[in-house]
Design a protein around this motif. Structure first.
Motif, PDB file in Angstrom:
ATOM      1  N   UNK A   9       0.807  -1.232   0.000  1.00 32.87           N
ATOM      2  CA  UNK A   9       0.000   0.000   0.000  1.00 32.87           C
ATOM      3  C   UNK A   9       0.841   1.284   0.000  1.00 32.87           C
ATOM      4  N   UNK A  27      -2.762   0.138  -8.220  1.00 30.96           N
ATOM      5  CA  UNK A  27      -4.193  -0.153  -8.194  1.00 30.96           C
ATOM      6  C   UNK A  27      -4.929   1.031  -7.571  1.00 30.96           C
ATOM      7  N   UNK A  28      -6.234   1.100  -7.817  1.00 30.81           N
ATOM      8  CA  UNK A  28      -6.994   2.192  -7.210  1.00 30.81           C
ATOM      9  C   UNK A  28      -7.197   1.951  -5.714  1.00 30.81           C
ATOM     10  N   UNK A  29      -7.347   3.038  -4.973  1.00 29.08           N
ATOM     11  CA  UNK A  29      -7.629   2.912  -3.546  1.00 29.08           C
ATOM     12  C   UNK A  29      -9.090   3.280  -3.286  1.00 29.08           C
ATOM     13  N   UNK A  30      -9.547   2.942  -2.092  1.00 29.37           N
ATOM     14  CA  UNK A  30     -10.947   3.145  -1.730  1.00 29.37           C
ATOM     15  C   UNK A  30     -11.374   4.601  -1.819  1.00 29.37           C
ATOM     16  N   UNK A  67     -22.375   6.996  -5.200  1.00 32.41           N
ATOM     17  CA  UNK A  67     -21.157   7.415  -5.869  1.00 32.41           C
ATOM     18  C   UNK A  67     -21.306   8.799  -6.499  1.00 32.41           C
ATOM     19  N   UNK A  86     -10.274   6.473   5.143  1.00 32.64           N
ATOM     20  CA  UNK A  86      -8.916   6.060   4.799  1.00 32.64           C
ATOM     21  C   UNK A  86      -7.861   6.845   5.569  1.00 32.64           C
ATOM     22  N   UNK A  93     -19.526   2.168  -2.507  1.00 38.80           N
ATOM     23  CA  UNK A  93     -18.429   1.205  -2.582  1.00 38.80           C
ATOM     24  C   UNK A  93     -18.222   0.729  -4.015  1.00 38.80           C
ATOM     25  N   UNK A  94     -19.041   1.255  -4.941  1.00 37.57           N
ATOM     26  CA  UNK A  94     -18.788   0.986  -6.353  1.00 37.57           C
ATOM     27  C   UNK A  94     -19.654  -0.103  -6.960  1.00 37.57           C
ATOM     28  N   UNK A 148      -4.113  -2.119   5.142  1.00 35.15           N
ATOM     29  CA  UNK A 148      -4.400  -2.797   3.875  1.00 35.15           C
ATOM     30  C   UNK A 148      -5.824  -2.546   3.394  1.00 35.15           C
ATOM     31  N   UNK A 149      -6.624  -1.894   4.242  1.00 40.98           N
ATOM     32  CA  UNK A 149      -7.996  -1.561   3.845  1.00 40.98           C
ATOM     33  C   UNK A 149      -8.021  -0.535   2.718  1.00 40.98           C
ATOM     34  N   UNK A 150      -6.897   0.130   2.521  1.00 43.33           N
ATOM     35  CA  UNK A 150      -6.838   1.193   1.514  1.00 43.33           C
ATOM     36  C   UNK A 150      -7.078   0.671   0.096  1.00 43.33           C
ATOM     37  N   UNK A 151      -6.674  -0.563  -0.150  1.00 35.81           N
ATOM     38  CA  UNK A 151      -6.783  -1.119  -1.500  1.00 35.81           C
ATOM     39  C   UNK A 151      -8.237  -1.258  -1.906  1.00 35.81           C
ATOM     40  N   UNK A 152      -8.558  -0.861  -3.115  1.00 32.40           N
ATOM     41  CA  UNK A 152      -9.945  -0.910  -3.574  1.00 32.40           C
ATOM     42  C   UNK A 152     -10.231  -2.236  -4.255  1.00 32.40           C
ATOM     43  N   UNK A 153     -11.501  -2.592  -4.342  1.00 31.88           N
ATOM     44  CA  UNK A 153     -11.845  -3.866  -4.953  1.00 31.88           C
ATOM     45  C   UNK A 153     -11.545  -3.871  -6.437  1.00 31.88           C
ATOM     46  N   UNK A 154     -10.455  -4.444  -6.786  1.00 26.54           N
ATOM     47  CA  UNK A 154     -10.115  -4.594  -8.196  1.00 26.54           C
ATOM     48  C   UNK A 154     -10.977  -5.715  -8.764  1.00 26.54           C
ATOM     49  N   UNK A 156      -1.792  -8.922  -3.879  1.00 26.85           N
ATOM     50  CA  UNK A 156      -1.993  -8.430  -2.525  1.00 26.85           C
ATOM     51  C   UNK A 156      -1.929  -9.576  -1.527  1.00 26.85           C
ATOM     52  N   UNK A 185      -9.670  -6.011   0.430  1.00 26.30           N
ATOM     53  CA  UNK A 185     -10.332  -5.053  -0.453  1.00 26.30           C
ATOM     54  C   UNK A 185     -11.837  -5.044  -0.228  1.00 26.30           C
ATOM     55  N   UNK A 190     -13.318  -2.634   3.508  1.00 27.83           N
ATOM     56  CA  UNK A 190     -13.837  -1.271   3.447  1.00 27.83           C
ATOM     57  C   UNK A 190     -15.148  -1.242   2.672  1.00 27.83           C
ATOM     58  N   UNK A 191     -15.233  -2.058   1.627  1.00 27.92           N
ATOM     59  CA  UNK A 191     -16.469  -2.095   0.839  1.00 27.92           C
ATOM     60  C   UNK A 191     -17.649  -2.518   1.719  1.00 27.92           C
TER      61      UNK A 191
END
Ligand SMILES: Cc1cc2nc3c(=O)[nH]c(=O)nc-3n(C[C@H](O)[C@H](O)[C@H](O)COP(=O)(O)OP(=O)(O)OC[C@H]3O[C@@H](n4cnc5c(N)ncnc54)[C@H](O)[C@@H]3O)c2cc1C
Lengths: 392, 399
Positions: free
Chosen positions: A157, A200-203, A346, A359, B206-207, B343-349, B360, B366, B369-370
């Motif tokens: 990260x 990769x994208x972050x939250x 969103x 975050x 959360x997308x 590690x919560x920062x990573x988004x759901x790829x 990861x 991922x 957080x979602x």
């Protein structure tokens, strides 16, 4: 005591707010910037440099503008309000602090001008899969190799790690995984052989990267600070990071609170604005109190981040992070709740504020981590630890 | 007083537990446990397995596929389903429109729909909320005007969960604009393929694509799709909302998530050991676990009282279930977020499927957080917690 900004500081604040207001005037604008190849706008980044923002924390000797914590606070607050995506935090606050605080004159001369001009971007690669928030927990190794180092390990990260030219990497030149000694900071070109970066994208709409380092060779001039004694520099960097995040969080919370207030006054249910319900008024007040508590601690951070006594300074910044985290959670959750369904979408800017606040909580230490630090330090008021009131 | 299950109840629990854990595909249950989205196929597969065993609609009248279970058995059944991370049978079908049709629908409606609803041959969604009618649902504006053998429907619904998959939508519409609020509302069934219906996605924070807007532009609905009597829709809606309380506390779900939090915390390095070794972390988990136990017993009191009375009138104490239950669901996602830490920062790829090319180390983080973001909804929908408190203050405490 004076909490007001000087005329120069006010001018800076107004300038940044104008820039952010036009670059990040709407969520659509932000989405467009996030969708770019780097996850931010190079044009806006260049504007940051033109305005001198990238040079703020560096002295005039170093090619900067000699700003202090208050200037950084003003900038970060505005970046927070705009949810700006440019790597100011990664490059100027994190990487910049490491170079500024630990670098030799030669290294500073080599790196800082590029940061100030907006041509060099840095990222701080310190978190590892087992380290959680402990900066001294380093499994990545750097073996002496001729007059340089050979680095092996992996970092996780890394904020804006996929758009940086150079990485500030913590690596172990000596000692065991959790020793405080034996850590060295090394400046590694992102394109050095053996460096693999997976972005990769972050939250929160930004970007981060997993980075692996396999037999990465750097010269002796890559060293930031003394070999084996990198931790004190890293801890200073974290203190500046917390001060900056505190200001960013305040910018976000102020904007989110305002949005919520506006919504309470305009949303009609049961024949009038929902602001008519006293329970919601009280919740808005609780948010307001949390915001002001956070604002006070952001000022405290600016005040303490250059304090000479290292132990007091560390405890103070940990205390700041605790309050900021708590306020982030309360303000974020309440804002969503008081908006009802719309706060969950969103398309709504408020939801993006909520995500960034969440975050911020997990960057540079969560609440339990910092509470423990403050507790280990015996609290913030030294006199309270003495046996009696006599002899103070 | 005896808080233990009888031997028969225990045997029943073991039976359903075994069924859920052996018959519902593990991949589907893993997605539920990890807080990942299910595909339409996942829902259908799972519900049809349940239905084949008579488990999709046990709470319905017997003639339409229900079971002769006691309230305690129903409670055990739902909790075990949640504990096994089995997707609940589609709520809109099994807990909402099905019971309404069974209770108030015409014989033709029952014959046409009920079996298909139970088997998820028809996918239903709920068209209650509108942009201007959320908590104040009775202010809804979507109009249905009688025109010979049809109603002509115009207006907009919103927050329509999984409407993108739906074959049918049940709607509250205004049929008498002159009547006062609640009095002019009817409950009608609308085929989603009818011309004039447009579904537009709303992406949640959360997308994910979970909710929709549904627009009605001169949509012609046969009069036989009216449920019960015209202008009596509000009564049916109240019946539906009371039914929705079944298992609303989702205690099994929170328990399952808490077990997952513990499991992950035992594998998450922190300090010299693992996160689970840290006292203060365990304290935080225990705080949630203890409240959950209290709520579980509250729920059993409600269920037992219902059994004694032999009716389905909601107990005043049941109002507590929604509030506390939603708070605890949210608390478990906060713990999950804490375990994920940096590690919560990573988004759901990845969206729903698992893949191997993700570099990861914590491939579950991922979704942490979602889940946290998504679960903010549980204190908003189905009557927000503020509205629930208003109800308790008035109806229970008499304030
Ligand atoms: C993810 C999600 C899925 C949903 N799925 C569906 C669906 O499938 N079908 C459907 O019909 N609906 C659905 N809903 C809609 C849901 O029922 C509404 O969001 C809910 O009723 C709240 O309405 P609102 O969002 O308009 O908020 P509002 O009613 O505008 O409320 C805003 C805030 O004001 C508070 N408030 C309002 N009135 C009062 C009062 N009298 N006293 C104190 N506080 C008050 C609320 O608690 C809230 O905090 C869904 C919502 C979400 C978020």
């Amino acid at each position: 005591m004076d909490f007001d900004l000087s005329p120069e500081q006010t001018q800076l604040k107004d300038g940044v707010e104008r820039l952010i207001g036009s670059a990040y005037g709407s969520l659509e604008q932000r989405n467009a910037r996030a969708a770019g190849p780097l996850g931010f706008s190079e044009k806006v980044w260049a504007q940051f440099a033109e305005m001198g923002l990238t040079g703020i924390p560096f002295s005039e000797d170093e090619g900067g503008f000699g700003g202090g914590p208050v200037e950084t606070l003003a900038v970060m607050e505005a970046l927070g309000r705009g949810l700006a995506l440019e790597p100011y935090f990664a490059t100027v606050v994190l990487g910049g602090s490491a170079v500024r605080l630990g670098g030799t004159e030669a290294l500073k001369a080599r790196i800082i001008p590029g940061i100030v001009e907006g041509t060099t971007r840095l990222a701080l690669a310190v978190t590892e899969k087992q380290s959680r928030y402990d900066l001294f927990d380093v499994a990545t190794t750097a073996r002496s190799d001729g007059d340089g180092f050979l680095i092996d390990g992996a970092k996780s990260v890394v904020v804006n790690g996929d758009s940086a030219d150079r990485l500030v990497v913590s690596a172990r030149t000596d000692g065991a995984r959790r020793d405080r000694e034996g850590i060295s900071l090394l400046l590694v070109p992102a394109d050095a052989p053996g460096v693999t970066i997976h972005g990769y994208p972050t939250q929160d709409g930004g970007r981060a990267a997993e980075i692996s380092l396999a037999q990465v060779r750097v010269g002796a001039d890559a060293l930031i600070g003394q070999a084996g004694n990198g931790l004190p520099v890293l801890e200073r960097v974290a203190e500046f990071a917390i001060a900056a995040l505190a200001a960013e969080a305040v910018g976000i919370m102020a904007a989110l609170h305002q949005m919520t207030m506006d919504y309470l006054k305009t949303r009609q249910q049961f024949g009038g604005p929902i602001a008519q319900f006293q329970v919601l008024q009280h919740r808005a007040v609780d948010m307001f109190i949390a915001l002001e508590q956070a604002r006070s601690m952001a000022f405290y951070a600016a005040m303490m981040v250059e304090h000479a006594d290292a132990a007091e300074r560390a405890a103070a910044l940990s205390a700041v992070k605790v309050q900021i985290n708590r306020s982030c959670r309360l303000v974020g959750q309440e804002a969503v709740q008081l908006h009802g369904g719309i706060g969950m979408t969103m398309e709504y800017l408020g939801a993006h504020y909520f995500k960034r606040l969440t975050m911020i909580e997990s960057l540079f230490g969560d609440t339990p981590h910092h509470l423990r630090h403050v507790g280990d330090a015996g609290g913030l008021e030294k006199w309270a630890n003495r046996q009696s009131l006599q002899g103070q | 007083m005896d808080l233990r299950f009888t031997p028969e109840e225990t045997a029943f629990r073991d039976e359903v537990r075994g069924f859920f854990r052996t018959q519902v595909p593990a991949e589907i249950r893993a997605k539920v446990s990890e807080g990942r989205s299910l595909t339409r196929e996942d829902y259908v597969t799972s519900q049809r397995i349940l239905n084949a065993r008579g488990y999709a609609v046990p709470h319905w009248p017997k003639e339409w596929g229900g079971q002769d279970w006691t309230p305690i058995q129903r409670y055990i059944f739902t909790e075990e389903m949640l504990l096994a991370a089995v997707p609940l049978p589609l709520q809109f079908n099994c807990y909402m429109v099905g019971p309404v049709i069974a209770a108030f629908g015409s014989q033709a409606q029952k014959e046409k729909h009920l079996a298909r609803i139970a088997n998820l041959d028809e996918w239903w969604c709920q068209g209650f909320s509108e942009p201007g009618a959320g908590s104040d649902l009775a202010s809804l504006k979507t109009r249905a005007v009688r025109d010979g053998d049809h109603y002509i429907v115009n207006g907009q619904k919103t927050w329509t969960t999984l409407g993108q998959y739906a074959d049918w939508i049940f709607c509250l519409v205004r049929t008498d604009p002159a009547a006062k609020k609640q009095a002019g509302i009817s409950f009608i069934l609308i085929d989603m393929t009818t011309p004039g219906i447009t579904v537009r996605p709303i992406i949640t924070l959360e997308g994910r694509h979970e909710v929709n807007e549904v627009f009605f532009d001169n949509v012609k609905v046969p009069v036989e799709n009216l449920v019960g009597e015209e202008n009596k829709g509000w009564d049916y809606a109240k019946f539906l909302l009371a039914n929705e309380r079944t298992g609303i506390a989702r205690i099994g779900l929170s328990k399952e998530r808490l077990a997952r939090v513990k499991r992950l915390a035992k594998e998450m390095p922190a300090g010299e050991g693992m996160l689970w070794d840290e006292r203060d972390f365990r304290d935080r988990v225990m705080n949630v676990e203890i409240e959950l136990k209290a709520l579980e017993i509250t729920q059993m009191r409600v269920v037992a009282a219902q059994g004694r009375r032999g009716d389905n009138r909601p107990d005043p104490a049941s109002s507590i279930l929604k509030i506390k239950g939603s708070q605890l669901q949210q608390a478990t996602t906060e713990l999950l977020l804490e375990v994920a830490g940096p590690f919560a920062l990573a988004a759901p790829v990845r969206t729903g499927e698992l893949s191997n090319d993700w570099p990861f180390d914590y491939d579950w983080a991922d979704a942490a957080a979602a889940s946290y973001f998504n679960n903010r909804k549980v204190s908003i929908y189905g009557g927000s917690n503020e509205i629930q408190k208003n109800i308790i203050a008035k109806a229970v405490l008499g304030l």
